[in-house]
Design a protein around this motif. Structure first.
Motif, PDB file in Angstrom:
ATOM      1  N   ASP A 121      -6.974   1.399   0.730  1.00 56.38           N
ATOM      2  CA  ASP A 121      -6.847  -0.037   0.992  1.00 56.38           C
ATOM      3  C   ASP A 121      -8.162  -0.757   1.278  1.00 56.38           C
ATOM      4  O   ASP A 121      -8.215  -1.984   1.223  1.00 56.38           O
ATOM      5  CB  ASP A 121      -5.806  -0.338   2.085  1.00 56.38           C
ATOM      6  CG  ASP A 121      -5.278  -1.763   1.955  1.00 56.38           C
ATOM      7  OD1 ASP A 121      -4.847  -2.128   0.843  1.00 56.38           O
ATOM      8  OD2 ASP A 121      -5.360  -2.531   2.927  1.00 56.38           O
ATOM      9  N   ILE A 166      -8.433  -2.218  -2.144  1.00 58.48           N
ATOM     10  CA  ILE A 166      -7.420  -3.208  -2.558  1.00 58.48           C
ATOM     11  C   ILE A 166      -7.317  -4.361  -1.556  1.00 58.48           C
ATOM     12  O   ILE A 166      -7.111  -5.510  -1.930  1.00 58.48           O
ATOM     13  CB  ILE A 166      -6.028  -2.525  -2.703  1.00 58.48           C
ATOM     14  CG1 ILE A 166      -6.093  -1.365  -3.707  1.00 58.48           C
ATOM     15  CG2 ILE A 166      -4.962  -3.533  -3.108  1.00 58.48           C
ATOM     16  CD1 ILE A 166      -6.244  -1.762  -5.143  1.00 58.48           C
ATOM     17  N   PRO A 168      -5.231  -4.400  -8.513  1.00 51.87           N
ATOM     18  CA  PRO A 168      -5.389  -2.966  -8.773  1.00 51.87           C
ATOM     19  C   PRO A 168      -5.740  -2.639 -10.233  1.00 51.87           C
ATOM     20  O   PRO A 168      -6.260  -1.571 -10.511  1.00 51.87           O
ATOM     21  CB  PRO A 168      -4.012  -2.384  -8.433  1.00 51.87           C
ATOM     22  CG  PRO A 168      -3.345  -3.394  -7.580  1.00 51.87           C
ATOM     23  CD  PRO A 168      -3.902  -4.725  -7.971  1.00 51.87           C
ATOM     24  N   ALA A 171       0.002  -6.552  -5.049  1.00 58.84           N
ATOM     25  CA  ALA A 171      -1.033  -5.527  -5.198  1.00 58.84           C
ATOM     26  C   ALA A 171      -0.611  -4.220  -4.522  1.00 58.84           C
ATOM     27  O   ALA A 171      -0.836  -3.134  -5.065  1.00 58.84           O
ATOM     28  CB  ALA A 171      -2.347  -6.023  -4.601  1.00 58.84           C
ATOM     29  N   ALA A 210      -0.350  -0.778  -6.549  1.00 58.30           N
ATOM     30  CA  ALA A 210      -1.316   0.278  -6.221  1.00 58.30           C
ATOM     31  C   ALA A 210      -0.668   1.474  -5.521  1.00 58.30           C
ATOM     32  O   ALA A 210      -1.356   2.384  -5.084  1.00 58.30           O
ATOM     33  CB  ALA A 210      -2.431  -0.299  -5.341  1.00 58.30           C
ATOM     34  N   GLU A 270       0.896   1.497  -2.624  1.00 59.98           N
ATOM     35  CA  GLU A 270       0.721   1.453  -1.168  1.00 59.98           C
ATOM     36  C   GLU A 270       2.014   1.075  -0.460  1.00 59.98           C
ATOM     37  O   GLU A 270       2.042   0.922   0.762  1.00 59.98           O
ATOM     38  CB  GLU A 270      -0.365   0.437  -0.796  1.00 59.98           C
ATOM     39  CG  GLU A 270      -1.741   0.797  -1.288  1.00 59.98           C
ATOM     40  CD  GLU A 270      -2.768  -0.215  -0.813  1.00 59.98           C
ATOM     41  OE1 GLU A 270      -3.369   0.017   0.245  1.00 59.98           O
ATOM     42  OE2 GLU A 270      -2.937  -1.252  -1.498  1.00 59.98           O
ATOM     43  N   CYS A 284      -0.043  -8.433 -11.498  1.00 64.49           N
ATOM     44  CA  CYS A 284      -0.194  -7.039 -11.075  1.00 64.49           C
ATOM     45  C   CYS A 284       0.729  -6.080 -11.832  1.00 64.49           C
ATOM     46  O   CYS A 284       0.784  -4.890 -11.523  1.00 64.49           O
ATOM     47  CB  CYS A 284       0.059  -6.909  -9.568  1.00 64.49           C
ATOM     48  SG  CYS A 284      -1.200  -7.723  -8.566  1.00 64.49           S
ATOM     49  N   ALA A 301      -0.392   0.631 -13.127  1.00 62.85           N
ATOM     50  CA  ALA A 301      -1.803   0.324 -12.855  1.00 62.85           C
ATOM     51  C   ALA A 301      -2.624   1.605 -12.931  1.00 62.85           C
ATOM     52  O   ALA A 301      -2.153   2.672 -12.533  1.00 62.85           O
ATOM     53  CB  ALA A 301      -1.954  -0.328 -11.484  1.00 62.85           C
ATOM     54  N   GLU A 318      -5.156   4.600 -12.076  1.00 68.95           N
ATOM     55  CA  GLU A 318      -5.465   5.243 -10.793  1.00 68.95           C
ATOM     56  C   GLU A 318      -6.874   4.832 -10.361  1.00 68.95           C
ATOM     57  O   GLU A 318      -7.790   4.762 -11.172  1.00 68.95           O
ATOM     58  CB  GLU A 318      -5.363   6.765 -10.948  1.00 68.95           C
ATOM     59  CG  GLU A 318      -5.359   7.530  -9.637  1.00 68.95           C
ATOM     60  CD  GLU A 318      -4.382   6.994  -8.584  1.00 68.95           C
ATOM     61  OE1 GLU A 318      -4.856   6.709  -7.473  1.00 68.95           O
ATOM     62  OE2 GLU A 318      -3.176   6.850  -8.871  1.00 68.95           O
ATOM     63  N   LEU A 319      -7.013   4.522  -9.075  1.00 67.16           N
ATOM     64  CA  LEU A 319      -8.314   4.099  -8.563  1.00 67.16           C
ATOM     65  C   LEU A 319      -9.214   5.298  -8.359  1.00 67.16           C
ATOM     66  O   LEU A 319      -8.750   6.368  -7.985  1.00 67.16           O
ATOM     67  CB  LEU A 319      -8.138   3.409  -7.211  1.00 67.16           C
ATOM     68  CG  LEU A 319      -7.455   2.065  -7.202  1.00 67.16           C
ATOM     69  CD1 LEU A 319      -7.146   1.687  -5.766  1.00 67.16           C
ATOM     70  CD2 LEU A 319      -8.353   1.023  -7.832  1.00 67.16           C
TER      71      LEU A 319
END
Lengths: 94, 488
Positions: free
Chosen positions: B37, B40, B144, B160, B164, B166, B186, B482, B484-485
């Protein structure tokens, strides 16, 4: 410009907002550009159109006038910036 | 598959079988928030301790088979303008940065009863005024799909967080598109219910004749489940409508043969990106292949909806926000020596620039001399907008349009010019003006950014909306998730 800086300051005062010089200048410009956009509404002939008061046709509903549960005094005062003896405290009024 | 990517109805099956416990599940989400986070920035408040307590309570209930609800034990989060008892509810404003409501919003009570686990409170534009979360007093949430871009707004944190992973789902509020626009940006599903369908009790008011709370979810089935849970008559909201609530999950099937779909041409005009239009036309092809009958139609007053909206919503906001006077809750300038200067210094310091701009516009529109020129005119235009829709329902079951004129824009791109920011709500505002329900469902990508298709229906026809969206989602032929970060 339909809206002058003095008018903006006057309206802000009514809404209990103090504006800095810079804010008053910026808001005057921005509000004029918003009003210019909104002036599109004047293109329409609205003489015979009823204003909408409520989006759904619902009727007022009455309930029995019975005492129910409410917030306790302590809970209602919990968030007060200043309180004393179960009351909200504000600066002097007169 | 990781649970943070799963839908509520899928996680419910795992919980039922005992493949995972509610505490473990909640910890997975809390850990993910902790891990990603700071990239994000969806959460203003993380509710770790209370979420884990709630998880243990619900776990016991699920194991004893006392609580079999599909939302039991599912971790979710709330837009930070929805009141949560003893948990900060800030509206992303300095004015309420320390406000702990003494009660829960009705939607929160309803979800708690089902055994929902509340992970925390999500970022928004201050008092829900904005389309990008850039008006938040705290920080801007990132999209994201591309961290340089906005998630949309005002429910940007809500969209978001779901995109993402979360939160499994979230609640947002929608006054002129504040659920649908960020959901579209998003790549998630967002529903604005019929005005009066979901209680507004405990939603901090922006424009009371337009505001509605609704779900933001990963798919249409979850949307139906969450909507089912939060909807219904509430005596604490004077505009709550006492109408029977159908079982929305039961009506979800992919049979839309013979459904009459109107395509209003005003929603495909200049200003709408041609690539967005392409994606919507492809989606309409899918609906046609499923047996829907699609036909072009016209809602002639569409272009007047947004200017009228900016008069009505700011006029109502000006009145609603008069309550923030520094006396009972929130921020107060402690140095003011008399009452009037306490009011004005408190309000000038407590509200951000966009909120002040709207209060001034609303106060101006309601002042004598301008009332007839602006406010009354806007109310009349609202009647015309509603009449356009009423005529459409004689011929069509639903209307299909793009949700937004473009995909997510870059941070800072529209902050200099308020009107350019307002125009991103062009296609979503009419539904609020007419009080009708509208849903957005992802329908493809442009340069790696999601596009939303908006479906609108007549008042209380959420069942038709959900069914149409579900049929499309089942047959669109792709998943939208979305990327992957990268986390260090």
């Amino acid at each position: 410009m339909p809206l002058t800086r003095e008018e903006v300051e006057q309206v802000a005062m009514v809404a209990r907002l103090e504006l800095s010089e810079e804010e008053a200048e910026n808001y005057t410009q921005e509000l004029n550009s918003i009003l210019q956009y909104v002036d599109k509404l004047h293109e329409l002939d609205l003489k015979n159109v009823e204003p909408m008061v409520h989006v759904l046709t619902i009727n007022n509903v009455f309930r029995e006038d019975k005492v129910g549960e409410g917030l306790s005094r302590d809970a209602a005062l919990d968030n007060a910036p200043r309180k004393e003896d179960g009351q909200f405290i504000v600066p002097k009024i007169v | 598959m990781e649970v943070t990517k799963m839908k509520a109805h899928e996680i419910h099956e795992m919980l039922k079988k005992g493949d995972i416990g509610v505490r473990e599940l909640t910890e997975v989400f809390l850990d993910r928030i902790e891990k990603i986070d700071d990239k994000i920035k969806a959460y203003i408040t993380v509710n770790r301790e209370k979420a884990l307590e709630q998880a243990d309570r619900v776990d016991a209930g699920i194991r004893k088979e006392e609580n079999t609800d599909v939302l039991a034990g599912i971790p979710m989060a709330l837009k930070d303008n929805i009141c949560t008892k003893d948990i900060n509810t800030t509206c992303s404003s300095k004015m309420l940065h320390n406000y702990k409501p003494p009660y829960n919003a009705t939607v929160v009570e309803k979800l708690e009863e089902k055994g929902a686990v509340m992970l925390g409170k999500l970022n928004l534009d201050e008092f829900a005024m904005g389309s990008s979360t850039e008006n938040s007093w705290f920080f801007t949430t990132r999209n994201p799909w591309d961290l340089e871009r906005v998630p949309g707004g005002s429910s940007g944190g809500s969209a978001a967080a779901v995109a993402a992973g979360e939160a499994v789902y979230s609640l947002g509020s929608d006054t002129g598109g504040s659920i649908r626009q960020p959901a579209a940006f998003c790549g998630v599903v967002g529903l604005k219910p019929t005005y009066g369908r979901v209680s507004r009790n405990g939603l901090v008011a922006f424009a009371s004749s337009l505001d509605q709370i609704g779900p933001i979810t990963k798919d249409v089935k979850d949307c139906a489940l969450v909507f089912q849970a939060i909807t219904g008559f509430d005596p604490k909201d004077t505009t709550s409508v006492n109408t029977p609530v159908p079982d929305y999950e039961k009506i979800l099937d992919d049979n839309i043969k013979g459904l009459r779909i109107g395509i209003p041409k005003e929603y495909f005009r200049e200003g709408i990106s041609s690539e967005v239009k392409d994606r919507i036309r492809e989606a309409i092809d899918v609906l046609e292949r499923l047996g829907a009958i699609c036909e072009e139609t016209s809602l002639p007053h569409t272009e007047y909806a947004l200017p009228a909206y900016y008069i009505i919503s700011t006029a109502e906001a000006g009145s609603n926000l008069a309550r923030f006077d520094g006396v009972r809750y929130g921020y107060r300038n402690m140095d003011a020596e008399d009452l009037i200067s306490m009011y004005s210094t408190t309000r000038s310091e407590g509200f951000g620039p966009e909120v002040k701009r709207r209060i001034i516009l609303g106060t101006y529109a309601l002042s004598s001399g301008n009332y007839d020129t602006y406010y009354l005119k806007a109310l009349k235009v609202r009647t015309l907008i509603k009449q356009d829709f009423d005529r459409a329902w004689e011929e069509f079951d639903v209307l299909v349009t793009p949700t937004t004129p473009t995909t997510a824009f870059k941070m800072g791109e529209k902050t200099k010019d308020p009107v350019s920011m307002y125009v991103s709500d062009l296609l979503t505002v009419p539904a609020n003006m007419a009080g009708i329900p509208a849903i957005t469902v992802p329908c493809g990508l442009i340069d790696g950014l999601p596009v939303g298709m908006q479906i609108m229906a007549k008042p209380f026809a959420e069942d038709v909306l959900l069914k149409t969206a579900y049929a499309y989602e089942c047959h669109r032929g792709f998943e939208i998730t979305a990327p992957e970060l990268e986390v260090n």
